[in-house]
Motif scaffolding. Structure first.
Motif, PDB file in Angstrom:
ATOM      1  N   SER A  78      -5.739  -3.337  -0.713  1.00 61.05           N
ATOM      2  CA  SER A  78      -5.539  -2.035   0.077  1.00 61.05           C
ATOM      3  C   SER A  78      -6.584  -1.183  -0.390  1.00 61.05           C
ATOM      4  CB  SER A  78      -4.130  -1.435   0.394  1.00 61.05           C
ATOM      5  OG  SER A  78      -3.729  -1.209  -0.790  1.00 61.05           O
ATOM      6  N   LEU A  79      -6.907  -0.096   0.433  1.00 58.16           N
ATOM      7  CA  LEU A  79      -7.716   1.306  -0.207  1.00 58.16           C
ATOM      8  C   LEU A  79      -7.061   2.377   0.554  1.00 58.16           C
ATOM      9  CD1 LEU A  79     -10.228   2.437  -1.462  1.00 58.16           C
ATOM     10  CD2 LEU A  79     -11.480   1.948   0.560  1.00 58.16           C
ATOM     11  N   GLY A  80      -6.801   3.503  -0.359  1.00 59.75           N
ATOM     12  CA  GLY A  80      -6.084   4.515   0.165  1.00 59.75           C
ATOM     13  C   GLY A  80      -6.401   5.882  -0.778  1.00 59.75           C
ATOM     14  N   SER A  81      -5.675   6.762  -0.463  1.00 58.81           N
ATOM     15  CA  SER A  81      -5.944   7.948  -1.267  1.00 58.81           C
ATOM     16  C   SER A  81      -4.663   8.462  -2.048  1.00 58.81           C
ATOM     17  CB  SER A  81      -6.302   9.070  -0.244  1.00 58.81           C
ATOM     18  OG  SER A  81      -7.314   8.643   0.782  1.00 58.81           O
ATOM     19  N   GLY A  82      -4.789   9.526  -2.698  1.00 54.87           N
ATOM     20  CA  GLY A  82      -3.720   9.734  -3.596  1.00 54.87           C
ATOM     21  C   GLY A  82      -4.156  11.229  -3.879  1.00 54.87           C
ATOM     22  N   VAL A  83      -3.198  11.971  -4.428  1.00 55.14           N
ATOM     23  CA  VAL A  83      -3.019  13.517  -4.815  1.00 55.14           C
ATOM     24  C   VAL A  83      -2.393  13.593  -6.046  1.00 55.14           C
ATOM     25  CG1 VAL A  83      -2.542  15.777  -4.531  1.00 55.14           C
ATOM     26  CG2 VAL A  83      -2.503  14.291  -2.250  1.00 55.14           C
ATOM     27  N   VAL A  84      -3.477  14.272  -7.023  1.00 53.47           N
ATOM     28  CA  VAL A  84      -2.802  14.510  -8.650  1.00 53.47           C
ATOM     29  C   VAL A  84      -1.787  15.360  -8.414  1.00 53.47           C
ATOM     30  CG1 VAL A  84      -3.879  15.406 -10.797  1.00 53.47           C
ATOM     31  CG2 VAL A  84      -5.370  14.071  -9.327  1.00 53.47           C
ATOM     32  N   TYR A  85      -0.789  14.903  -9.256  1.00 52.77           N
ATOM     33  CA  TYR A  85       0.519  15.570  -8.999  1.00 52.77           C
ATOM     34  C   TYR A  85       0.719  16.567 -10.092  1.00 52.77           C
ATOM     35  CZ  TYR A  85       5.544  16.361  -7.908  1.00 52.77           C
ATOM     36  OH  TYR A  85       6.693  17.069  -7.400  1.00 52.77           O
ATOM     37  N   ASP A  86       0.678  16.285 -11.236  1.00 52.69           N
ATOM     38  CA  ASP A  86       0.211  17.015 -12.658  1.00 52.69           C
ATOM     39  C   ASP A  86      -0.945  16.701 -13.386  1.00 52.69           C
ATOM     40  OD1 ASP A  86       1.046  14.696 -14.125  1.00 52.69           O
ATOM     41  OD2 ASP A  86       3.250  14.878 -13.968  1.00 52.69           O
ATOM     42  N   ASP A  87      -0.803  17.438 -14.833  1.00 58.26           N
ATOM     43  CA  ASP A  87      -1.794  17.385 -15.727  1.00 58.26           C
ATOM     44  C   ASP A  87      -1.736  16.326 -16.490  1.00 58.26           C
ATOM     45  OD1 ASP A  87       0.040  18.344 -17.018  1.00 58.26           O
ATOM     46  OD2 ASP A  87      -1.250  20.424 -17.552  1.00 58.26           O
ATOM     47  N   ARG A  88      -0.489  15.452 -16.222  1.00 60.49           N
ATOM     48  CA  ARG A  88      -0.409  14.240 -17.436  1.00 60.49           C
ATOM     49  C   ARG A  88      -1.089  13.071 -16.750  1.00 60.49           C
ATOM     50  NH1 ARG A  88       5.963  14.805 -17.169  1.00 60.49           N
ATOM     51  NH2 ARG A  88       5.795  12.667 -18.167  1.00 60.49           N
ATOM     52  N   GLY A  89      -1.267  13.083 -15.330  1.00 59.85           N
ATOM     53  CA  GLY A  89      -2.080  11.947 -14.765  1.00 59.85           C
ATOM     54  C   GLY A  89      -1.154  11.301 -13.854  1.00 59.85           C
ATOM     55  N   HIS A  90      -0.077  11.915 -13.335  1.00 59.51           N
ATOM     56  CA  HIS A  90       0.799  11.331 -12.214  1.00 59.51           C
ATOM     57  C   HIS A  90      -0.025  11.686 -11.054  1.00 59.51           C
ATOM     58  CE1 HIS A  90       4.022  11.511 -15.240  1.00 59.51           C
ATOM     59  NE2 HIS A  90       4.002  10.312 -14.817  1.00 59.51           N
ATOM     60  N   ILE A  91       0.103  10.494 -10.102  1.00 62.99           N
ATOM     61  CA  ILE A  91      -0.618  10.871  -8.874  1.00 62.99           C
ATOM     62  C   ILE A  91       0.403  10.363  -7.902  1.00 62.99           C
ATOM     63  CG2 ILE A  91      -2.474   9.848  -7.310  1.00 62.99           C
ATOM     64  CD1 ILE A  91      -4.206   9.433  -9.907  1.00 62.99           C
ATOM     65  N   VAL A  92       0.459  10.972  -6.500  1.00 64.15           N
ATOM     66  CA  VAL A  92       1.500  10.829  -5.671  1.00 64.15           C
ATOM     67  C   VAL A  92       0.735  10.113  -4.262  1.00 64.15           C
ATOM     68  CG1 VAL A  92       1.411  13.090  -4.615  1.00 64.15           C
ATOM     69  CG2 VAL A  92       3.584  11.375  -4.324  1.00 64.15           C
ATOM     70  N   THR A  93       1.089   8.967  -3.784  1.00 66.29           N
ATOM     71  CA  THR A  93       0.460   8.418  -2.633  1.00 66.29           C
ATOM     72  C   THR A  93       1.445   7.802  -1.801  1.00 66.29           C
ATOM     73  OG1 THR A  93      -1.224   6.840  -2.108  1.00 66.29           O
ATOM     74  CG2 THR A  93       0.303   6.322  -4.054  1.00 66.29           C
ATOM     75  N   ASN A  94       1.062   6.857  -0.915  1.00 66.71           N
ATOM     76  CA  ASN A  94       1.925   6.155   0.090  1.00 66.71           C
ATOM     77  C   ASN A  94       2.525   4.822  -0.745  1.00 66.71           C
ATOM     78  OD1 ASN A  94       0.499   7.517   2.905  1.00 66.71           O
ATOM     79  ND2 ASN A  94       2.507   7.635   2.378  1.00 66.71           N
ATOM     80  N   ALA A  95       3.666   4.295  -0.293  1.00 65.18           N
ATOM     81  CA  ALA A  95       4.215   2.954  -0.702  1.00 65.18           C
ATOM     82  C   ALA A  95       3.346   1.929  -0.233  1.00 65.18           C
ATOM     83  CB  ALA A  95       5.487   2.935  -0.571  1.00 65.18           C
ATOM     84  N   HIS A  96       2.941   2.187   1.041  1.00 64.03           N
ATOM     85  CA  HIS A  96       2.054   1.006   1.611  1.00 64.03           C
ATOM     86  C   HIS A  96       0.722   1.139   0.868  1.00 64.03           C
ATOM     87  CE1 HIS A  96       0.808   4.308   4.806  1.00 64.03           C
ATOM     88  NE2 HIS A  96      -0.266   3.411   4.494  1.00 64.03           N
ATOM     89  N   VAL A  97       0.500   1.995   0.230  1.00 63.34           N
ATOM     90  CA  VAL A  97      -1.140   2.157  -0.163  1.00 63.34           C
ATOM     91  C   VAL A  97      -0.839   0.994  -1.548  1.00 63.34           C
ATOM     92  CG1 VAL A  97      -2.724   3.464  -1.493  1.00 63.34           C
ATOM     93  CG2 VAL A  97      -1.867   4.331   0.606  1.00 63.34           C
ATOM     94  N   VAL A  98       0.042   1.279  -2.336  1.00 66.44           N
ATOM     95  CA  VAL A  98       0.208   0.259  -3.584  1.00 66.44           C
ATOM     96  C   VAL A  98       0.529  -0.884  -3.202  1.00 66.44           C
ATOM     97  CG1 VAL A  98       0.649   2.544  -4.747  1.00 66.44           C
ATOM     98  CG2 VAL A  98       2.650   1.129  -4.139  1.00 66.44           C
ATOM     99  N   GLY A  99       1.318  -1.024  -2.000  1.00 67.27           N
ATOM    100  CA  GLY A  99       1.982  -2.473  -1.801  1.00 67.27           C
ATOM    101  C   GLY A  99       2.892  -3.188  -2.889  1.00 67.27           C
ATOM    102  N   LYS A 100       2.394  -4.173  -3.318  1.00 68.85           N
ATOM    103  CA  LYS A 100       3.153  -4.941  -4.359  1.00 68.85           C
ATOM    104  C   LYS A 100       2.159  -5.044  -5.596  1.00 68.85           C
ATOM    105  CE  LYS A 100       5.568  -7.910  -1.098  1.00 68.85           C
ATOM    106  NZ  LYS A 100       5.970  -9.420  -0.903  1.00 68.85           N
ATOM    107  N   GLU A 101       1.143  -4.226  -5.410  1.00 71.95           N
ATOM    108  CA  GLU A 101       0.474  -4.204  -6.661  1.00 71.95           C
ATOM    109  C   GLU A 101       1.000  -3.379  -7.807  1.00 71.95           C
ATOM    110  OE1 GLU A 101      -2.407  -5.961  -7.009  1.00 71.95           O
ATOM    111  OE2 GLU A 101      -1.833  -6.784  -4.902  1.00 71.95           O
TER     112      GLU A 101
END
Length: 358
Positions: A78-101
């Motif tokens: 899959s290919l999707g997008s994400g949003v940088v959540y904090d300066d520690r490198g956490h990125i929030v996205t949809n569960a269906h973007v990450v799938g089972k990866e």
């Protein structure tokens, strides 16, 4: 892929009406009541252009502020997008973007070298997930999230992400509605989640926009674009101008727990604590949710609901299917007291249930 199984109405807008209205506002009479030698349309032209320039500058400022915080996420399937959540490198996205990866490649809007990232936790029930960069690059900029309670219908918004792999794409629209409850299909990578409180927008949301940012003109993320409505009468084709985003406050509630504890510890999602399945009536139409099992000491069990009962209503909502039941519960909170109507031995009963949490 962004797909919704919700029904959508097809609206035909009378374009000729818009043209006539513009002509009337432009002053079709040919005479001026102001005494000025210039037509009224000429007098209005300069302020109108100034307003347009101001709006354009607002858009450009928001894009400059927020787009560096919106990334492209490449998973194996899959290919999707994400949003940088904090300066520690956490990125929030949809569960269906990450799938089972479990591992991903993350690319910033600057087109720099892709960075490796690993899954922290995926929460399909709310179609949210958090991944973390294995090495935090210099200059990583976290996005600012808005208070969802302040989101209003009519607000101008921008959707940012990587639709169809076109990174750093921006579309514009308005908030069309708030508080929508939407059920996501399981086909095409969907999680099957039923999500309440969704923000509806006219900004274009296409495959690849999932997990990106829906942003107000204060450069704040008001939601995570997740679904585009589909019309079953058109073979499931996406309906332009009807998209849905998970509200920012819910995103923060879930993401904060994942960042802190590595999992979701307090979902905020109401539950009856049952296992159920849809049953059909004599007319072969869905007629309710049969209770297959109840959790000992759970909400339904405490209210006297038993296996074999058929749920037909929660609050003021009919629940002919498990999806309808999930949608009714999505509008509630754990601890709420709701009226539940059910059938037992062909006799209808009503009881008050204090909802649990799932």
């Amino acid at each position: 892929m962004d797909r919704s199984r919700t029904r959508s109405a097809r609206l035909l807008l009378p374009l000729t009406s818009a043209v006539c209205a513009a002509a009337l506002l432009g002053g079709c009479s040919g005479s001026s009541q102001s005494g000025s030698s210039q037509p009224a349309a000429h007098q209005a032209a300069a302020p109108a252009k100034a307003d347009a320039d101001d709006l354009q500058q607002d858009y450009q400022k928001v894009i400059k502020d927020v787009l560096p915080s919106v990334v492209q996420i490449d998973a194996a399937d899959s290919l999707g997008s994400g949003v940088v959540y904090d300066d520690r490198g956490h990125i929030v996205t949809n569960a269906h973007v990450v799938g089972k990866e479990k591992t991903f490649r993350v690319t910033s809007p600057t087109g720099e070298e892709a960075h490796a990232a690993k899954l922290v936790f995926s929460y399909p029930e709310q179609d949210l997930a958090v991944i973390k960069l294995t090495k935090v690059p210099d200059g990583l900029k976290a996005a600012k999230f808005a208070d969802s309670a302040k989101v209003e219908v009519g607000q101008l918004v921008l959707a940012m992400g990587s639709p169809l792999g076109l990174s750093s794409s921006v579309t514009q629209g308005i908030v069309s509605a708030t508080g929508r409850t939407v059920s996501e299909g399981r086909t095409g990578g969907g999680t099957g989640a039923t999500i309440g409180g969704m923000v509806q927008t006219s900004a274009a949301i296409n495959p690849g926009n999932s997990g990106g940012a829906l942003v107000n003109l204060d450069s704040q993320v008001i939601g995570i674009p997740t679904l585009a409505a589909a019309d079953p009468e058109l073979g499931g084709s996406a309906v332009p101008g009807i998209g849905f985003a998970i509200p920012a406050s819910m995103v923060k509630t879930i993401a904060d727990q994942i960042v802190k504890d590595g999992k979701v510890t307090d979902s905020g999602r109401a539950a009856l604590d049952i296992t159920g399945r849809t049953v059909v009536g004599d007319d072969l139409r869905p007629a309710g949710v049969a209770v297959v099992d109840t959790k000992s000491g759970g909400a339904a069990d405490e209210a006297g609901i038993e296996p074999g009962d058929i749920l037909v209503g929660v609050g003021d909502a009919d629940v002919p299917t498990t999806t309808a039941l999930a949608e009714a519960l999505a509008a509630q909170k754990p601890g709420d007291k709701v009226k539940v109507t059910y059938s037992r031995d062909d006799t209808e009963h009503t009881t008050e249930v204090t909802l649990g949490e799932r």
